[in-house]
Structures are given as C-alpha cells and as structure tokens.
Design a protein around this motif. Structure first.
Motif, PDB file in Angstrom:
ATOM      1  N   MET A  31      81.795  21.717  10.466  1.00 32.36           N
ATOM      2  CA  MET A  31      81.680  22.641   9.328  1.00 32.36           C
ATOM      3  C   MET A  31      82.867  23.599   9.325  1.00 32.36           C
ATOM      4  O   MET A  31      83.273  24.115  10.359  1.00 32.36           O
ATOM      5  N   GLN A  32      83.427  23.829   8.156  1.00 34.19           N
ATOM      6  CA  GLN A  32      84.470  24.844   7.978  1.00 34.19           C
ATOM      7  C   GLN A  32      83.823  26.140   7.510  1.00 34.19           C
ATOM      8  O   GLN A  32      82.971  26.119   6.624  1.00 34.19           O
ATOM      9  N   ILE A  33      84.204  27.261   8.107  1.00 31.32           N
ATOM     10  CA  ILE A  33      83.629  28.554   7.726  1.00 31.32           C
ATOM     11  C   ILE A  33      84.722  29.539   7.374  1.00 31.32           C
ATOM     12  O   ILE A  33      85.859  29.443   7.853  1.00 31.32           O
ATOM     13  N   LYS A  34      84.372  30.512   6.536  1.00 36.43           N
ATOM     14  CA  LYS A  34      85.345  31.504   6.070  1.00 36.43           C
ATOM     15  C   LYS A  34      84.619  32.778   5.680  1.00 36.43           C
ATOM     16  O   LYS A  34      83.460  32.733   5.279  1.00 36.43           O
ATOM     17  N   LYS A  35      85.313  33.898   5.829  1.00 37.47           N
ATOM     18  CA  LYS A  35      84.760  35.187   5.422  1.00 37.47           C
ATOM     19  C   LYS A  35      85.347  35.613   4.081  1.00 37.47           C
ATOM     20  O   LYS A  35      86.530  35.401   3.801  1.00 37.47           O
ATOM     21  N   PHE A  36      84.507  36.239   3.262  1.00 36.40           N
ATOM     22  CA  PHE A  36      84.927  36.768   1.967  1.00 36.40           C
ATOM     23  C   PHE A  36      84.504  38.229   1.890  1.00 36.40           C
ATOM     24  O   PHE A  36      83.348  38.561   2.187  1.00 36.40           O
ATOM     25  N   VAL A  37      85.428  39.100   1.501  1.00 39.33           N
ATOM     26  CA  VAL A  37      85.153  40.538   1.451  1.00 39.33           C
ATOM     27  C   VAL A  37      85.473  41.056   0.055  1.00 39.33           C
ATOM     28  O   VAL A  37      86.513  40.730  -0.519  1.00 39.33           O
ATOM     29  N   ALA A  38      84.562  41.876  -0.490  1.00 40.00           N
ATOM     30  CA  ALA A  38      84.750  42.436  -1.834  1.00 40.00           C
ATOM     31  C   ALA A  38      83.949  43.733  -1.961  1.00 40.00           C
ATOM     32  O   ALA A  38      83.081  44.025  -1.125  1.00 40.00           O
ATOM     33  N   PRO A  39      84.227  44.518  -3.000  1.00 40.42           N
ATOM     34  CA  PRO A  39      83.506  45.791  -3.182  1.00 40.42           C
ATOM     35  C   PRO A  39      82.023  45.625  -3.457  1.00 40.42           C
ATOM     36  O   PRO A  39      81.244  46.534  -3.247  1.00 40.42           O
ATOM     37  N   THR A  40      81.599  44.455  -3.980  1.00 40.43           N
ATOM     38  CA  THR A  40      80.175  44.211  -4.222  1.00 40.43           C
ATOM     39  C   THR A  40      79.828  42.830  -3.677  1.00 40.43           C
ATOM     40  O   THR A  40      80.699  41.958  -3.541  1.00 40.43           O
ATOM     41  N   LEU A  41      78.539  42.661  -3.394  1.00 37.78           N
ATOM     42  CA  LEU A  41      78.083  41.376  -2.875  1.00 37.78           C
ATOM     43  C   LEU A  41      78.303  40.265  -3.901  1.00 37.78           C
ATOM     44  O   LEU A  41      78.667  39.141  -3.560  1.00 37.78           O
ATOM     45  N   ARG A  42      78.107  40.596  -5.166  1.00 34.47           N
ATOM     46  CA  ARG A  42      78.268  39.581  -6.220  1.00 34.47           C
ATOM     47  C   ARG A  42      79.708  39.078  -6.273  1.00 34.47           C
ATOM     48  O   ARG A  42      79.951  37.876  -6.401  1.00 34.47           O
ATOM     49  N   GLU A  43      80.695  40.003  -6.152  1.00 31.96           N
ATOM     50  CA  GLU A  43      82.094  39.591  -6.186  1.00 31.96           C
ATOM     51  C   GLU A  43      82.436  38.724  -4.978  1.00 31.96           C
ATOM     52  O   GLU A  43      83.196  37.756  -5.084  1.00 31.96           O
ATOM     53  N   ALA A  44      81.878  39.071  -3.822  1.00 34.12           N
ATOM     54  CA  ALA A  44      82.113  38.260  -2.631  1.00 34.12           C
ATOM     55  C   ALA A  44      81.567  36.848  -2.815  1.00 34.12           C
ATOM     56  O   ALA A  44      82.182  35.855  -2.415  1.00 34.12           O
ATOM     57  N   LYS A  45      80.367  36.759  -3.453  1.00 31.62           N
ATOM     58  CA  LYS A  45      79.770  35.449  -3.714  1.00 31.62           C
ATOM     59  C   LYS A  45      80.631  34.643  -4.693  1.00 31.62           C
ATOM     60  O   LYS A  45      80.776  33.424  -4.555  1.00 31.62           O
ATOM     61  N   GLU A  46      81.215  35.312  -5.689  1.00 31.14           N
ATOM     62  CA  GLU A  46      82.075  34.625  -6.650  1.00 31.14           C
ATOM     63  C   GLU A  46      83.313  34.082  -5.955  1.00 31.14           C
ATOM     64  O   GLU A  46      83.761  32.959  -6.225  1.00 31.14           O
ATOM     65  N   GLN A  47      83.900  34.906  -5.049  1.00 27.09           N
ATOM     66  CA  GLN A  47      85.052  34.416  -4.281  1.00 27.09           C
ATOM     67  C   GLN A  47      84.676  33.182  -3.475  1.00 27.09           C
ATOM     68  O   GLN A  47      85.438  32.203  -3.403  1.00 27.09           O
ATOM     69  N   MET A  48      83.493  33.214  -2.872  1.00 29.61           N
ATOM     70  CA  MET A  48      83.026  32.093  -2.067  1.00 29.61           C
ATOM     71  C   MET A  48      82.923  30.829  -2.917  1.00 29.61           C
ATOM     72  O   MET A  48      83.398  29.754  -2.533  1.00 29.61           O
ATOM     73  N   LYS A  49      82.280  30.957  -4.085  1.00 29.98           N
ATOM     74  CA  LYS A  49      82.087  29.799  -4.947  1.00 29.98           C
ATOM     75  C   LYS A  49      83.417  29.246  -5.450  1.00 29.98           C
ATOM     76  O   LYS A  49      83.622  28.038  -5.512  1.00 29.98           O
ATOM     77  N   ASN A  50      84.351  30.154  -5.822  1.00 32.19           N
ATOM     78  CA  ASN A  50      85.639  29.723  -6.354  1.00 32.19           C
ATOM     79  C   ASN A  50      86.458  28.966  -5.313  1.00 32.19           C
ATOM     80  O   ASN A  50      87.165  28.014  -5.636  1.00 32.19           O
ATOM     81  N   GLU A  51      86.385  29.397  -4.039  1.00 30.35           N
ATOM     82  CA  GLU A  51      87.209  28.783  -3.007  1.00 30.35           C
ATOM     83  C   GLU A  51      86.540  27.609  -2.312  1.00 30.35           C
ATOM     84  O   GLU A  51      87.184  26.602  -2.029  1.00 30.35           O
ATOM     85  N   LEU A  52      85.237  27.735  -2.030  1.00 34.61           N
ATOM     86  CA  LEU A  52      84.549  26.699  -1.267  1.00 34.61           C
ATOM     87  C   LEU A  52      83.720  25.758  -2.138  1.00 34.61           C
ATOM     88  O   LEU A  52      83.273  24.733  -1.672  1.00 34.61           O
TER      89      LEU A  52
END
Length: 365
Positions: A1-22
């Motif tokens: 499994m490949q894992i990565k951290k995503f950091v953003a000012p809100t949880l929703r933005e972090a989730k969007e980054q996750m979806k866009n990249e992974l």
C-alpha cells in the motif's frame, strides 16, 4: 500500500486533496489537528493520512511535502472541529502503526456498527450505505480508525450552508415553519448577532398577527435591542414596509406558524413573501420531531420555496439521526442548530464534520 499525508485549513479541503491525488479508491487511515507549527505560520491545520493499493494508483513518497492553500479559516468552526477530531489516539499513534494494526472486519463488527446507526434513528438504507463503505476497505482499516472513518463518511453526506449577508444589499430573509418550533426566538438571535457582531443595520417585519402575543413578544425584543420593527397586516403592506427599511442591510420577516396540512394558510404566507420579494427563505423545524413529521413538513412547505433548514430545540432531542435523514432525503442544507432560549447565545453554526459528530456521538459540544 502507498500512503501519503494531506494537510489543509479544513478537513474537507484535505479530503479533496486526497481524492484529487490518490483517486476515489483512497482510504482515510488517520486524522489529526496540527497546532503551533512554524511551517504553517502557527495556524491550525488538519492532516489526513490516506492510503491506496499500489496496483490501483502510484503515489508520491510518504515524505513529500503537502500542498498548502492560502485559505482563511473560520475561527469558530476550526475550534469546534478541533474539539471533535483531536484525541489522544491521533496524537500517540503514528500512521505507520495504524497500517500494521489493520485486520479483517468481522460480520459481528459490521452488525454492531449498523445497530449503532439504527439506534441513532438513522434511516436503515442510509445506515447500510455507511457500513458498506467500511466493507469496501476490509483489511485496510485499523480498529482505532473504523469509527473515525464512519464519521468522515457521514460528514461527506451532509449538506450545510453558511448564513452570509453583505452590507448595503437590503437582503430580505424569512423564517417559516410549523407552530411552536421557535421561529421568533430564532429571528431574535440572528438579528442580534447580525447587528452586534457583524455590524449590520437590521430591520424586523412581523406578519404573525394570528398568534396571541406574538407581535408584543417581537416588539419588546426590538425595543430592548434597539432594532426597528414594523407589522404587516396584509400582503399589500409589504412593499411599503420594505421601502421604509431601504436603508437596512438585512430585513428579517417573522411569519406565523401554520400546520403543514393547511394549504390555504401556507398560500397566504406565500402572498406576503412574494409581495416582499424575499431573497432567502429558511425552514425551521424541531429536532425533537419524528421523521414522518419532518418529511411531511418539508414536503408541504416546499410551496414557500425555502432553501435551507434550521433545527431548533437540539438541546431537547434524544438522538440526532433525523437531521441526517432529512438533509439526505431532500438534499437540504443545514444552516444552524438552536440549543436553548438564551438570546443570542443559544444558536450554533454548523459544518458537515461538526454535524456528523453530533449525530454519531449524541453530544452538541
């Protein structure tokens, strides 16, 4: 499994980054709040640790620096969300440890989560959808993250809406709903907040000439708070009252509470709102009502063209599953919860993460 951290000012933005990249197959392995970190100018940030199967998608290395967007944070919602997601487990358990602790989900575990959701009075079909999300990642989620993942999935299914009013717009907002849900008290809270905190010029119009003492109640409040108020006795009164308040940034219209079963009375309210050319109509319902009643109210009040909902009496409710049910059934954004009679304190602005935790944990704070 490949894992990565995503950091953003809100949880929703972090989730969007996750979806866009992974991609859509990525799963959340852990969440935490980052505070007092020089890298982020000491701003509160949300971190998601996510993973995806190597065969599904290639990802950058674990140590890659996250992309941070320069987005302003709503201080109050950050505080609430921090309280929700900050826990000892998230502080102590590293993402690598979470991965090594994953194991197969048992039918007993899934049944327990389903029972939990049903006990919260969440609709059975919606509850099954939430549990199904856990089944899709069988063997990939650690025990400590199952509940957090379930709550995150719930948050993704809750529409919310912010109350935004700008100066010099003469915005007209009406609150509608059945009898006894607290529309007048809710208007009083929003009026004071708008005037004192947001420095807006506020006016009040009451069309509730039916309920005994309703006008007196609002008039006493207007005198105490120094907010100008007028009364419309007929729909034809509305245009001149709106013109009278042309210097106001925000005009609240307090409507009479009516049974959803009386179409004639609802149409009469519509005449007033049409005459006022209302900009926004908000439905107010009680969080203590049954789902059958809430559905009937939401369906029949559609004639008034409301665009969001306020759940009153949240402090009196035993469970909050019906908030989730109604928002999903009607794709209805939630704007506020009210939690008492104190003006203006007892009203809560909401976001999906906060509401998901309220619904699942049964606590407003």
């Amino acid at each position: 499994m490949q894992i990565k951290k995503f950091v953003a000012p809100t949880l929703r933005e972090a989730k969007e980054q996750m979806k866009n990249e992974l991609g859509g197959d990525a799963i959340i392995l852990g969440t935490r709040v980052i505070e007092n970190d020089r890298r982020f100018n000491f701003r509160k940030m949300f971190e998601i640790t996510a993973g995806v199967d190597e065969e599904i998608k290639k990802t950058p290395s674990f140590d890659d620096e996250p992309v941070i967007e320069n987005v302003d944070i709503d201080v109050e919602l950050s505080r609430l969300t921090q309280k929700i997601f900050e826990s000892k487990e998230n502080k102590k358990v590293a993402a690598e440890d979470v991965v090594t602790e994953t194991r197969k989900l048992t039918k007993t575990q899934l049944d327990e989560y389903l029972e939990k959701l049903l006990d919260l009075e969440i609709n059975r079909q919606l509850a099954k959808e939430l549990v199904e999300q856990l089944k899709n990642y069988d063997g990939l989620l650690g025990e400590a993250n199952l509940e957090n993942y379930l709550i995150a999935g719930m948050a993704s299914m809750i529409p919310t809406k912010e109350f935004k009013v700008k100066k010099n717009r003469n915005t007209k907002v009406a609150l509608v709903g059945p009898t006894g849900v607290g529309k007048t008290t809710c208007i009083a809270k929003l009026a004071v907040i708008s005037k004192i905190i947001h420095k807006l010029k506020v006016g009040l119009i009451s069309i509730d000439t039916y309920r005994l003492g309703a006008i007196d109640q609002l008039r006493i409040f207007s005198e105490i708070s120094d907010i100008e108020m007028s009364v419309a006795y007929e729909p034809s009164d509305m245009p001149k009252l709106i013109k009278k308040f042309k210097d106001k940034d925000l005009i609240f219209i307090d409507t009479v509470g009516r049974s959803q079963k009386n179409r004639e009375n609802l149409n009469k309210i519509k005449e007033y709102l049409d005459a006022a050319e209302v900009d926004e109509t908000i439905l107010v319902v009680s969080a203590t009502s049954s789902m059958r009643t809430l559905s009937d109210v939401a369906e029949r009040f559609k004639v008034l063209d409301y665009g969001s909902v306020i759940f009153s009496k949240a402090d009196e409710a035993v469970t909050y599953g019906n908030i989730f049910n109604l928002a999903n059934k009607f794709n209805l954004p939630v704007m506020f919860l009210t939690n008492g009679q104190v003006i203006p304190d007892d009203i809560l602005s909401v976001n999906p993460e906060y509401l998901a935790n309220v619904i699942y944990k049964g606590k407003l704070y």
